[in-house]
Scaffold this motif. Structure first.
Motif, PDB file in Angstrom:
ATOM      1  N   PRO A   1      30.046  45.015  17.139  1.00 57.66           N
ATOM      2  CA  PRO A   1      28.764  45.292  17.822  1.00 57.66           C
ATOM      3  C   PRO A   1      27.482  45.838  17.114  1.00 57.66           C
ATOM      4  N   ALA A   2      26.366  45.300  17.234  1.00 58.11           N
ATOM      5  CA  ALA A   2      25.138  45.626  16.654  1.00 58.11           C
ATOM      6  C   ALA A   2      24.860  47.210  17.172  1.00 58.11           C
ATOM      7  N   LEU A   3      25.459  48.197  16.664  1.00 58.74           N
ATOM      8  CA  LEU A   3      25.286  49.440  17.034  1.00 58.74           C
ATOM      9  C   LEU A   3      23.836  49.854  16.776  1.00 58.74           C
ATOM     10  N   PRO A   4      23.221  50.678  17.753  1.00 54.50           N
ATOM     11  CA  PRO A   4      21.830  51.320  17.322  1.00 54.50           C
ATOM     12  C   PRO A   4      22.153  52.500  16.288  1.00 54.50           C
ATOM     13  N   PHE A   5      23.234  53.118  16.409  1.00 54.26           N
ATOM     14  CA  PHE A   5      23.206  53.976  15.085  1.00 54.26           C
ATOM     15  C   PHE A   5      24.879  54.083  14.939  1.00 54.26           C
ATOM     16  N   ARG A   6      25.111  54.918  13.698  1.00 58.76           N
ATOM     17  CA  ARG A   6      26.611  55.035  13.255  1.00 58.76           C
ATOM     18  C   ARG A   6      26.605  56.240  12.583  1.00 58.76           C
ATOM     19  N   VAL A   7      27.836  56.936  12.593  1.00 63.20           N
ATOM     20  CA  VAL A   7      27.993  58.299  12.078  1.00 63.20           C
ATOM     21  C   VAL A   7      29.143  58.238  11.149  1.00 63.20           C
TER      22      VAL A   7
ATOM     23  N   GLU B   1      21.618  46.402   3.488  1.00 63.57           N
ATOM     24  CA  GLU B   1      22.112  45.009   3.595  1.00 63.57           C
ATOM     25  C   GLU B   1      22.626  45.060   4.929  1.00 63.57           C
ATOM     26  N   ALA B   2      23.297  46.062   5.563  1.00 64.53           N
ATOM     27  CA  ALA B   2      23.854  45.942   6.734  1.00 64.53           C
ATOM     28  C   ALA B   2      22.775  45.990   8.067  1.00 64.53           C
ATOM     29  N   GLY B   3      21.733  46.436   7.573  1.00 66.43           N
ATOM     30  CA  GLY B   3      20.391  46.535   8.554  1.00 66.43           C
ATOM     31  C   GLY B   3      20.398  48.208   9.035  1.00 66.43           C
ATOM     32  N   TYR B   4      20.643  49.079   8.216  1.00 67.58           N
ATOM     33  CA  TYR B   4      20.560  50.378   8.684  1.00 67.58           C
ATOM     34  C   TYR B   4      19.823  51.175   7.436  1.00 67.58           C
ATOM     35  N   GLU B   5      19.226  52.343   7.921  1.00 67.02           N
ATOM     36  CA  GLU B   5      18.475  53.343   7.128  1.00 67.02           C
ATOM     37  C   GLU B   5      19.262  54.638   7.503  1.00 67.02           C
ATOM     38  N   LEU B   6      19.043  55.635   6.603  1.00 68.49           N
ATOM     39  CA  LEU B   6      19.307  56.978   6.859  1.00 68.49           C
ATOM     40  C   LEU B   6      18.611  57.644   7.963  1.00 68.49           C
ATOM     41  N   GLY B   7      19.391  58.087   8.956  1.00 63.92           N
ATOM     42  CA  GLY B   7      18.689  59.111  10.159  1.00 63.92           C
ATOM     43  C   GLY B   7      18.484  60.572   9.656  1.00 63.92           C
ATOM     44  N   ASN B   8      19.741  61.207   9.153  1.00 59.53           N
ATOM     45  CA  ASN B   8      19.636  62.313   8.467  1.00 59.53           C
ATOM     46  C   ASN B   8      21.240  62.617   7.741  1.00 59.53           C
ATOM     47  N   LEU B   9      21.132  63.323   6.982  1.00 59.13           N
ATOM     48  CA  LEU B   9      22.340  63.952   6.233  1.00 59.13           C
ATOM     49  C   LEU B   9      22.621  65.155   6.295  1.00 59.13           C
ATOM     50  N   ASP B  10      23.752  65.715   6.395  1.00 59.23           N
ATOM     51  CA  ASP B  10      23.976  67.288   6.110  1.00 59.23           C
ATOM     52  C   ASP B  10      25.252  67.630   5.258  1.00 59.23           C
TER      53      ASP B  10
ATOM     54  N   ILE C   1      36.498  72.714  -6.339  1.00 61.19           N
ATOM     55  CA  ILE C   1      35.441  72.632  -5.770  1.00 61.19           C
ATOM     56  C   ILE C   1      35.341  71.674  -4.798  1.00 61.19           C
ATOM     57  N   ALA C   2      34.759  71.514  -3.530  1.00 62.42           N
ATOM     58  CA  ALA C   2      34.865  70.737  -2.388  1.00 62.42           C
ATOM     59  C   ALA C   2      33.558  70.331  -1.830  1.00 62.42           C
ATOM     60  N   ALA C   3      33.424  69.330  -1.041  1.00 61.56           N
ATOM     61  CA  ALA C   3      32.016  69.132  -0.365  1.00 61.56           C
ATOM     62  C   ALA C   3      32.329  68.295   0.861  1.00 61.56           C
ATOM     63  N   HIS C   4      31.696  68.550   2.016  1.00 61.16           N
ATOM     64  CA  HIS C   4      31.663  67.791   3.281  1.00 61.16           C
ATOM     65  C   HIS C   4      30.388  67.041   3.236  1.00 61.16           C
ATOM     66  N   THR C   5      30.237  66.045   3.890  1.00 53.41           N
ATOM     67  CA  THR C   5      29.034  65.381   4.231  1.00 53.41           C
ATOM     68  C   THR C   5      28.958  64.648   5.704  1.00 53.41           C
ATOM     69  N   VAL C   6      28.165  64.582   6.319  1.00 52.18           N
ATOM     70  CA  VAL C   6      28.129  63.762   7.641  1.00 52.18           C
ATOM     71  C   VAL C   6      26.574  63.225   7.672  1.00 52.18           C
ATOM     72  N   VAL C   7      26.685  61.863   7.840  1.00 56.20           N
ATOM     73  CA  VAL C   7      25.453  61.190   7.802  1.00 56.20           C
ATOM     74  C   VAL C   7      25.307  60.440   9.316  1.00 56.20           C
ATOM     75  N   LEU C   8      24.087  60.240   9.615  1.00 54.63           N
ATOM     76  CA  LEU C   8      23.694  59.225  10.738  1.00 54.63           C
ATOM     77  C   LEU C   8      22.790  58.146  10.205  1.00 54.63           C
ATOM     78  N   LEU C   9      23.422  56.879  10.595  1.00 49.08           N
ATOM     79  CA  LEU C   9      22.605  55.721  10.089  1.00 49.08           C
ATOM     80  C   LEU C   9      21.909  55.069  11.264  1.00 49.08           C
ATOM     81  N   MET C  10      20.731  54.919  11.337  1.00 48.97           N
ATOM     82  CA  MET C  10      19.971  54.122  12.272  1.00 48.97           C
ATOM     83  C   MET C  10      19.730  52.747  12.232  1.00 48.97           C
ATOM     84  N   ARG C  11      19.725  51.799  13.092  1.00 44.67           N
ATOM     85  CA  ARG C  11      19.478  50.548  12.741  1.00 44.67           C
ATOM     86  C   ARG C  11      17.731  50.257  12.675  1.00 44.67           C
ATOM     87  N   LYS C  12      17.652  49.676  11.647  1.00 44.45           N
ATOM     88  CA  LYS C  12      16.415  49.346  11.510  1.00 44.45           C
ATOM     89  C   LYS C  12      15.367  48.456  12.266  1.00 44.45           C
TER      90      LYS C  12
END
Length: 223
Positions: free
Chosen positions: A63-69, A152-161, A212-223
């Motif tokens: 599906p062409a989702l409006p956002f992806r996590v 290329e998939a049609g998304y841009e970064l919403g936010n990153l933590d 050393i470790a790291a966690h990241t969560v991203v929200l991608l928004m459809r352009k």
């Protein structure tokens, strides 16, 4: 010689499947459609093909989702007399990450978060440590590929933590430099990129300055 991409884009020949053979993806499958339309690098194309080969024939159209996590995690062992690279910045310390590439734990988990949000294979499949091309590689190479795939998939970064977990050294003196470099690699405004750092209260390898470790969560928004 045919490239990996050209082999994937070739039309399949209609033949009866052999007993026990793996199913051949149809030309209309979402994965082959992705490879044909997006034309990713041969490395990425090969990883996507291998990841989805067993079930691709039955895969529904995504599906062409409006956002992806997406969520990313990475951990590296710390060893003496190696450079400690975090977010593309060389941090003064008596230990550094033991890894095939430059061992940048932050950039690696950001890449995995973006790839996960897009439903693509992880960083270890696209850039395997068995490939000599990535020996000592600057992790910004992996970041640029992930950002390219996102657009290329049609998304841009919403936010990153992102959260770094390490006992030593203190990250606060370098935090804004790391965040600024991360924003540059992502092509993102600083207001949507957050970076935190935590100790591990001297518990296990993280708390004993052995990893050393790291966690990241991203929200991608459809352009």
């Amino acid at each position: 010689m045919a490239t990996a991409s050209s082999l994937f884009l070739a039309s399949p020949v209609a033949t009866a499947p052999r007993a026990g053979a793996r199913p051949t993806p149809s030309a209309a499958s979402p994965v082959l459609r992705y490879l044909r339309l997006r034309r990713p690098s041969p490395v990425v194309a090969a990883a996507v093909q291998a990841e989805h080969q067993p079930a691709v024939a039955a895969a529904p159209k995504p599906p062409a989702l409006p956002f992806r996590v997406g969520h990313g995690f990475d951990l590296h062992r710390l060893e003496p007399d190696l450079p400690l690279i975090i977010g593309g910045i060389n941090i003064p310390h008596d230990r550094g990450c033991d890894a095939h590439s430059d061992g940048d734990v932050l950039l690696h988990c950001v890449v995995d978060a973006i790839l996960g949000a897009l439903g693509l294979p992880d960083i270890g499949q696209i850039f395997p440590d068995s490939d000599p091309r990535w020996k000592g590689a600057d992790s910004s190479v992996f970041m640029k590929e992930a950002v390219k795939l996102m657009h290329e998939a049609g998304y841009e970064l919403g936010n990153l933590d992102a959260t770094l977990i390490l006992q030593k050294p203190k990250i606060s003196p370098f935090k804004e430099t790391i965040r600024s470099n991360l924003c540059g690699l992502l092509g993102a405004d600083p207001s949507v990129v957050n970076l935190k750092a935590k100790t591990h209260e001297k518990v296990d390898s993280l708390g004993e300055n052995r990893s050393i470790a790291a966690h990241t969560v991203v929200l991608l928004m459809r352009k």
